[in-house]
Design a protein around this motif. Structure first.
Motif, PDB file in Angstrom:
ATOM      1  N   ASP A   1       0.836  -1.199   0.000  1.00  0.00           N
ATOM      2  CA  ASP A   1       0.000   0.000   0.000  1.00  0.00           C
ATOM      3  C   ASP A   1       0.874   1.253   0.000  1.00  0.00           C
ATOM      4  O   ASP A   1       0.542   2.257   0.632  1.00  0.00           O
ATOM      5  CB  ASP A   1      -0.925   0.006   1.221  1.00  0.00           C
TER       6      ASP A   1
ATOM      7  N   ARG B   1       2.600   4.603  -0.108  1.00  0.00           N
ATOM      8  CA  ARG B   1       2.106   5.966  -0.303  1.00  0.00           C
ATOM      9  C   ARG B   1       3.237   6.959  -0.044  1.00  0.00           C
ATOM     10  O   ARG B   1       3.044   7.964   0.634  1.00  0.00           O
ATOM     11  CB  ARG B   1       0.932   6.262   0.619  1.00  0.00           C
TER      12      ARG B   1
ATOM     13  N   GLU C   1      -2.322   8.502 -10.489  1.00  0.00           N
ATOM     14  CA  GLU C   1      -2.447   7.722  -9.261  1.00  0.00           C
ATOM     15  C   GLU C   1      -1.193   7.819  -8.401  1.00  0.00           C
ATOM     16  O   GLU C   1      -1.286   7.942  -7.175  1.00  0.00           O
ATOM     17  CB  GLU C   1      -2.734   6.253  -9.597  1.00  0.00           C
TER      18      GLU C   1
ATOM     19  N   ASN D   1      -0.940   7.243  -4.591  1.00  0.00           N
ATOM     20  CA  ASN D   1      -1.159   5.795  -4.477  1.00  0.00           C
ATOM     21  C   ASN D   1      -0.036   5.061  -5.220  1.00  0.00           C
ATOM     22  O   ASN D   1      -0.239   4.522  -6.309  1.00  0.00           O
ATOM     23  CB  ASN D   1      -2.522   5.411  -5.053  1.00  0.00           C
TER      24      ASN D   1
END
Length: 330
Positions: free
Chosen positions: A72, A74, A288, A294
């Motif tokens: 994930d 970030r 993104e 992301n």
């Protein structure tokens, strides 16, 4: 009559014991790296600087992207949590924005792969003939390849300007002001306006590849075809096209690669807008990763592109090997 002997400074430098020791040290290092090595060893010594740069600036970043695609991620200010295949599942779950980007990429790919290839081949056939001012025509077609993409975008953006742009000015001067458009602001026209820029800028490169392929076709074959009555379209279809398959394959692979990686022209001209009407796959990856932060999801999208490009390259390599084997068997 006396003469003065002028000593070479390089010879005088050898009188200094420190210089002699330094020279011996350098010679020893050179011998250690090169002298006495096998051909394979010399090969690896020669390519090692480029190999190190490739590993650091290409392989390592690609490895990071692959790792991030399962997390994930970030940014770099927090620990990455392993998500497994969740990012890939999200890609195939029907993300509406991504699906629109994929559709736009398919349209872009059709023009980039099919239309541009056909146009480039036809122009190459015409330019291959002994035309007057043929070299000038070749230079005109190839000129966009040596122009900075930023300069190309700047010029075409000015031409597309709805108020003072070249296209609308010409239409108004011809009494066709009703056809004047906001070329980059119209949802229905923006994508095709951007595609036109890429077709124009990339056409010359494909033409050069096709001209190189046409120059390898023996003149005796074409002359024999003429004697047998194969002229014009027949000669093009039954003689030129089969012999141009390797060049056509190369152009198609490069065009597919370019369509999947298309980014700079679209991003500089429209940023994917208006709305998402010009959003392509790679501009969505940028959106993104760099805008929405992301990184994990964007990395998964990028990994899919890498897999597709590797598969295409493998297929092309296999086809080339098969063609080469058939030619050797004749």
């Amino acid at each position: 009559m006396s003469s003065t002997r002028v000593e070479d400074p390089r010879v005088l430098a050898l009188d200094d014991p420190e210089n002699v020791a330094s020279l011996r040290k350098r010679t020893t290092l050179t011998e250690r790296l090169w002298t006495g090595r096998s051909a394979t060893g010399k090969f690896w010594v020669a390519i090692s600087p480029a190999l190190i740069l490739y590993l650091v600036f290409t392989v390592y970043p690609m490895g990071q992207v692959v790792v991030a695609s399962f997390t994930d991620a970030r940014g770099f200010n927090r620990a990455w949590e392993f998500l497994g295949l969740d990012n890939f599942v999200r890609i195939f779950s029907g993300d509406p924005v991504l699906m629109e980007a994929v559709g736009n990429t398919a349209i872009y790919g059709f023009f980039k792969i099919v239309v541009q290839t056909v146009l480039a081949f036809l122009f190459a056939v015409l330019l291959h003939r002994q035309l007057r001012l043929g070299n000038i025509y070749r230079a005109i077609f190839f000129a966009p390849m040596v122009i900075s993409p930023v300069a190309i975008v700047f010029v075409w953006s000015f031409m597309y300007d709805p108020t003072t742009g070249t296209f609308n000015t010409i239409l108004r001067s011809l009494g066709l002001g009703g056809l004047a458009q906001d070329w980059l602001g119209n949802y229905d026209l923006a994508l095709y306006s951007v595609i036109l820029v890429d077709l124009w800028s990339g056409l010359g490169f494909n033409i050069v590849i096709f001209l190189a392929g046409l120059s390898t076709i023996p003149g005796e074959i074409l002359e024999a075809a003429k004697v047998d009555g194969a002229r014009g379209w027949k000669a093009l279809r039954f003689i030129t096209l089969p012999l141009m398959i390797p060049s056509i394959g190369l152009v198609l692979v490069l065009s597919i690669n370019g369509a999947l990686r298309a980014f700079d022209t679209v991003y500089l001209m429209t940023r994917g807008g208006p709305g998402n009407s010009t959003q392509l796959y790679m501009t969505q990856v940028f959106q993104e990763g760099m805008v929405n932060n992301n990184f994990g999801y964007a990395s998964a999208m990028a990994v899919l592109v890498i897999i597709v490009l590797i598969a295409i390259a493998a297929v092309q390599n296999r086809l080339n090997n098969r063609i080469a084997a058939e030619e050797e068997g004749r």
